[in-house]
Design a protein around this motif. Structure first.
Motif, PDB file in Angstrom:
ATOM      1  N   ILE A   1    -105.774 -57.741  33.555  1.00 51.27           N
ATOM      2  CA  ILE A   1    -105.886 -58.720  34.626  1.00 51.27           C
ATOM      3  C   ILE A   1    -105.446 -60.210  34.012  1.00 51.27           C
ATOM      4  CG2 ILE A   1    -107.109 -60.101  36.283  1.00 51.27           C
ATOM      5  CD1 ILE A   1    -108.735 -57.372  36.726  1.00 51.27           C
ATOM      6  N   ALA A   2    -106.009 -60.647  32.506  1.00 54.11           N
ATOM      7  CA  ALA A   2    -105.735 -61.781  32.011  1.00 54.11           C
ATOM      8  C   ALA A   2    -104.280 -61.783  31.944  1.00 54.11           C
ATOM      9  CB  ALA A   2    -106.739 -62.137  30.920  1.00 54.11           C
ATOM     10  N   MET A   3    -103.781 -60.730  31.315  1.00 52.02           N
ATOM     11  CA  MET A   3    -102.266 -60.800  30.846  1.00 52.02           C
ATOM     12  C   MET A   3    -101.337 -61.237  32.061  1.00 52.02           C
ATOM     13  SD  MET A   3    -101.485 -57.851  27.901  1.00 52.02           S
ATOM     14  CE  MET A   3    -102.468 -56.736  28.582  1.00 52.02           C
ATOM     15  N   GLY A   4    -101.770 -60.835  33.419  1.00 48.03           N
ATOM     16  CA  GLY A   4    -101.230 -60.980  34.449  1.00 48.03           C
ATOM     17  C   GLY A   4    -101.468 -62.261  35.079  1.00 48.03           C
ATOM     18  N   GLY A   5    -102.068 -63.255  34.330  1.00 51.37           N
ATOM     19  CA  GLY A   5    -102.271 -64.754  34.897  1.00 51.37           C
ATOM     20  C   GLY A   5    -103.362 -64.498  35.996  1.00 51.37           C
TER      21      GLY A   5
ATOM     22  N   ALA B   1     -92.831 -52.624  31.378  1.00 48.32           N
ATOM     23  CA  ALA B   1     -94.259 -52.756  31.887  1.00 48.32           C
ATOM     24  C   ALA B   1     -94.496 -54.323  32.191  1.00 48.32           C
ATOM     25  CB  ALA B   1     -95.356 -52.204  30.662  1.00 48.32           C
ATOM     26  N   LEU B   2     -93.732 -55.001  31.450  1.00 47.41           N
ATOM     27  CA  LEU B   2     -93.858 -56.384  31.772  1.00 47.41           C
ATOM     28  C   LEU B   2     -93.535 -56.982  33.017  1.00 47.41           C
ATOM     29  CD1 LEU B   2     -93.305 -57.678  28.049  1.00 47.41           C
ATOM     30  CD2 LEU B   2     -95.583 -57.627  29.182  1.00 47.41           C
ATOM     31  N   ASN B   3     -94.171 -57.997  33.434  1.00 46.40           N
ATOM     32  CA  ASN B   3     -93.608 -58.878  34.658  1.00 46.40           C
ATOM     33  C   ASN B   3     -93.415 -60.183  34.443  1.00 46.40           C
ATOM     34  OD1 ASN B   3     -93.020 -59.254  37.420  1.00 46.40           O
ATOM     35  ND2 ASN B   3     -95.166 -59.308  38.286  1.00 46.40           N
ATOM     36  N   GLY B   4     -92.209 -60.568  33.954  1.00 48.71           N
ATOM     37  CA  GLY B   4     -92.249 -61.921  33.439  1.00 48.71           C
ATOM     38  C   GLY B   4     -92.683 -62.486  32.192  1.00 48.71           C
ATOM     39  N   PHE B   5     -92.034 -63.633  32.116  1.00 46.18           N
ATOM     40  CA  PHE B   5     -92.278 -64.254  30.527  1.00 46.18           C
ATOM     41  C   PHE B   5     -93.878 -64.597  30.383  1.00 46.18           C
ATOM     42  CE2 PHE B   5     -92.541 -68.009  27.899  1.00 46.18           C
ATOM     43  CZ  PHE B   5     -92.001 -67.598  26.830  1.00 46.18           C
ATOM     44  N   GLY B   6     -94.431 -65.090  31.270  1.00 46.75           N
ATOM     45  CA  GLY B   6     -95.752 -65.306  31.116  1.00 46.75           C
ATOM     46  C   GLY B   6     -96.593 -64.178  30.778  1.00 46.75           C
ATOM     47  N   GLN B   7     -96.391 -62.985  31.317  1.00 45.24           N
ATOM     48  CA  GLN B   7     -97.168 -61.876  30.896  1.00 45.24           C
ATOM     49  C   GLN B   7     -96.891 -61.273  29.523  1.00 45.24           C
ATOM     50  OE1 GLN B   7     -96.575 -58.218  33.065  1.00 45.24           O
ATOM     51  NE2 GLN B   7     -98.632 -57.820  33.088  1.00 45.24           N
ATOM     52  N   ALA B   8     -95.777 -61.421  29.257  1.00 47.82           N
ATOM     53  CA  ALA B   8     -95.197 -61.176  27.942  1.00 47.82           C
ATOM     54  C   ALA B   8     -95.712 -62.106  26.827  1.00 47.82           C
ATOM     55  CB  ALA B   8     -93.709 -61.171  27.764  1.00 47.82           C
ATOM     56  N   ARG B   9     -95.775 -63.241  27.128  1.00 50.03           N
ATOM     57  CA  ARG B   9     -96.406 -64.264  26.247  1.00 50.03           C
ATOM     58  C   ARG B   9     -98.047 -64.096  26.144  1.00 50.03           C
ATOM     59  NH1 ARG B   9     -99.028 -68.687  27.286  1.00 50.03           N
ATOM     60  NH2 ARG B   9     -98.265 -68.928  29.546  1.00 50.03           N
ATOM     61  N   ARG B  10     -98.728 -63.689  27.229  1.00 50.76           N
ATOM     62  CA  ARG B  10     -99.983 -63.568  27.089  1.00 50.76           C
ATOM     63  C   ARG B  10    -100.271 -62.256  26.566  1.00 50.76           C
ATOM     64  NH1 ARG B  10     -99.839 -66.476  32.003  1.00 50.76           N
ATOM     65  NH2 ARG B  10     -99.178 -64.579  33.218  1.00 50.76           N
ATOM     66  N   GLY B  11     -99.418 -61.445  26.731  1.00 49.91           N
ATOM     67  CA  GLY B  11     -99.512 -60.006  26.080  1.00 49.91           C
ATOM     68  C   GLY B  11     -99.567 -60.034  24.432  1.00 49.91           C
ATOM     69  N   MET B  12     -98.559 -60.787  23.986  1.00 50.77           N
ATOM     70  CA  MET B  12     -98.360 -61.084  22.690  1.00 50.77           C
ATOM     71  C   MET B  12     -99.501 -61.851  22.082  1.00 50.77           C
ATOM     72  SD  MET B  12     -95.552 -59.549  21.753  1.00 50.77           S
ATOM     73  CE  MET B  12     -95.411 -60.241  19.992  1.00 50.77           C
TER      74      MET B  12
ATOM     75  N   GLU C   1    -114.529 -63.433  20.790  1.00 52.35           N
ATOM     76  CA  GLU C   1    -113.236 -64.216  21.070  1.00 52.35           C
ATOM     77  C   GLU C   1    -112.825 -64.002  22.536  1.00 52.35           C
ATOM     78  OE1 GLU C   1    -109.018 -65.300  18.732  1.00 52.35           O
ATOM     79  OE2 GLU C   1    -110.095 -63.285  18.530  1.00 52.35           O
ATOM     80  N   VAL C   2    -112.606 -65.286  22.994  1.00 52.37           N
ATOM     81  CA  VAL C   2    -112.156 -65.513  24.444  1.00 52.37           C
ATOM     82  C   VAL C   2    -110.459 -65.423  24.137  1.00 52.37           C
ATOM     83  CG1 VAL C   2    -111.832 -66.802  26.644  1.00 52.37           C
ATOM     84  CG2 VAL C   2    -113.917 -66.572  25.360  1.00 52.37           C
ATOM     85  N   ILE C   3    -109.714 -64.500  24.651  1.00 54.48           N
ATOM     86  CA  ILE C   3    -108.449 -64.738  24.519  1.00 54.48           C
ATOM     87  C   ILE C   3    -107.520 -64.462  26.113  1.00 54.48           C
ATOM     88  CG2 ILE C   3    -106.408 -63.183  23.743  1.00 54.48           C
ATOM     89  CD1 ILE C   3    -108.357 -61.648  21.983  1.00 54.48           C
ATOM     90  N   ASN C   4    -106.555 -65.393  26.363  1.00 50.07           N
ATOM     91  CA  ASN C   4    -106.221 -65.472  27.918  1.00 50.07           C
ATOM     92  C   ASN C   4    -107.281 -65.832  28.837  1.00 50.07           C
ATOM     93  OD1 ASN C   4    -103.565 -65.147  26.679  1.00 50.07           O
ATOM     94  ND2 ASN C   4    -103.808 -63.027  26.651  1.00 50.07           N
ATOM     95  N   GLY C   5    -108.472 -66.308  28.405  1.00 53.36           N
ATOM     96  CA  GLY C   5    -109.676 -66.298  29.549  1.00 53.36           C
ATOM     97  C   GLY C   5    -110.573 -65.208  29.570  1.00 53.36           C
ATOM     98  N   ALA C   6    -110.128 -64.228  28.849  1.00 55.07           N
ATOM     99  CA  ALA C   6    -110.944 -63.022  28.809  1.00 55.07           C
ATOM    100  C   ALA C   6    -111.811 -62.596  27.687  1.00 55.07           C
ATOM    101  CB  ALA C   6    -109.823 -61.801  29.064  1.00 55.07           C
ATOM    102  N   LYS C   7    -113.080 -62.460  27.883  1.00 59.95           N
ATOM    103  CA  LYS C   7    -113.859 -62.181  26.563  1.00 59.95           C
ATOM    104  C   LYS C   7    -113.738 -60.892  25.727  1.00 59.95           C
ATOM    105  CE  LYS C   7    -118.540 -63.155  24.692  1.00 59.95           C
ATOM    106  NZ  LYS C   7    -119.952 -63.544  24.823  1.00 59.95           N
ATOM    107  N   ASN C   8    -113.543 -60.884  24.246  1.00 65.36           N
ATOM    108  CA  ASN C   8    -113.375 -59.798  23.672  1.00 65.36           C
ATOM    109  C   ASN C   8    -114.524 -59.543  22.601  1.00 65.36           C
ATOM    110  OD1 ASN C   8    -110.094 -58.383  24.088  1.00 65.36           O
ATOM    111  ND2 ASN C   8    -110.476 -60.223  24.852  1.00 65.36           N
ATOM    112  N   TRP C   9    -114.867 -58.336  22.608  1.00 61.10           N
ATOM    113  CA  TRP C   9    -115.608 -58.082  21.277  1.00 61.10           C
ATOM    114  C   TRP C   9    -115.284 -57.165  20.288  1.00 61.10           C
ATOM    115  CZ3 TRP C   9    -116.947 -58.265  26.496  1.00 61.10           C
ATOM    116  CH2 TRP C   9    -118.159 -59.436  26.827  1.00 61.10           C
TER     117      TRP C   9
END
Length: 208
Positions: free
Chosen positions: A39-43, A105-116, A191-199
């Motif tokens: 969801i975070a990758m999709g903004g 799978a990607l939907n636009g540059f923003g999603q690609a950037r957040r995915g990377m 770590e918080v990545i793109n606004g989502a917390k990761n463990w």
């Protein structure tokens, strides 16, 4: 009385066959559509099941490792990919081969950037020493919480304990942390990545 007992379904865990791929991708697509990272990758927009399936198809086809499915009466209800380091990180050739699937799978540059950004952060944290990596473990949403994931983890832990080396995993769901801790994992970072917390979790080596 007045409560519903959660039934534990007994599944057969076996290596995925080519004929299982479509069902396994459907399980992952439905399970990941509500994941905080996707969801975070999709903004902030909910991803599509088809997009997730496209990305995972390339991963299953071209990255190293083994994929296992949970089989319930002939139907795939769970899937997991396990891989030994350093195969958990895509090589340049693997990345090139997966590119057409990622573009679908990607939907636009923003999603690609957040995915990377997400993949880059995960790669940076990945232990630079021998370990087994679980990526991903999914159970079809309608059967979650009924013991299928636990059976898959028991199967996986038996494999890695036979190898006698550490295991590593990332998760972005709060409720997953105690689940993995039941199987010996310990939180080694957050770590918080793109606004989502990761463990980040590590499981010490054990002998079978």
């Amino acid at each position: 009385e007045g409560s519903i007992k959660i039934m534990e379904y007994k599944v057969k865990i076996r290596e995925m066959q080519k004929t299982d791929l479509a069902q396994a991708l459907e399980v992952i697509g439905k399970a990941f559509v509500t994941q905080p990272n996707t969801i975070a990758m999709g903004g902030g927009k909910k991803p599509t099941v088809q997009g997730i399936k496209a990305a995972m198809e390339g991963r299953f086809k071209y990255m190293r490792g083994q994929v296992f499915v949970a089989d319930l009466d002939g139907k795939v209800v769970g899937a997991m990919r396990i891989v030994e380091w350093p195969g958990c990180q895509a090589t340049f050739l693997e990345t090139i081969k997966m590119m057409p699937y990622m573009l679908r799978a990607l939907n636009g540059f923003g999603q690609a950037r957040r995915g990377m950004k997400l993949l880059g952060a995960w790669k940076k944290k990945d232990p630079k020493k021998p370990h087994w990596h679980l990526d991903p473990l999914c159970v079809t949403p309608e059967l979650q919480g009924k013991g299928i994931g636990s059976q898959m983890m028991q199967f996986y832990c038996k494999i890695i304990d036979g190898k006698g080396i550490e295991a590593y995993h990332e998760t972005d769901r709060t409720e997953n942390v105690p689940f993995y801790q039941k199987f010996g994992y310990e939180v080694v970072g957050e770590e918080v990545i793109n606004g989502a917390k990761n463990w980040y979790l590590m499981r010490p080596a054990k002998n079978s």
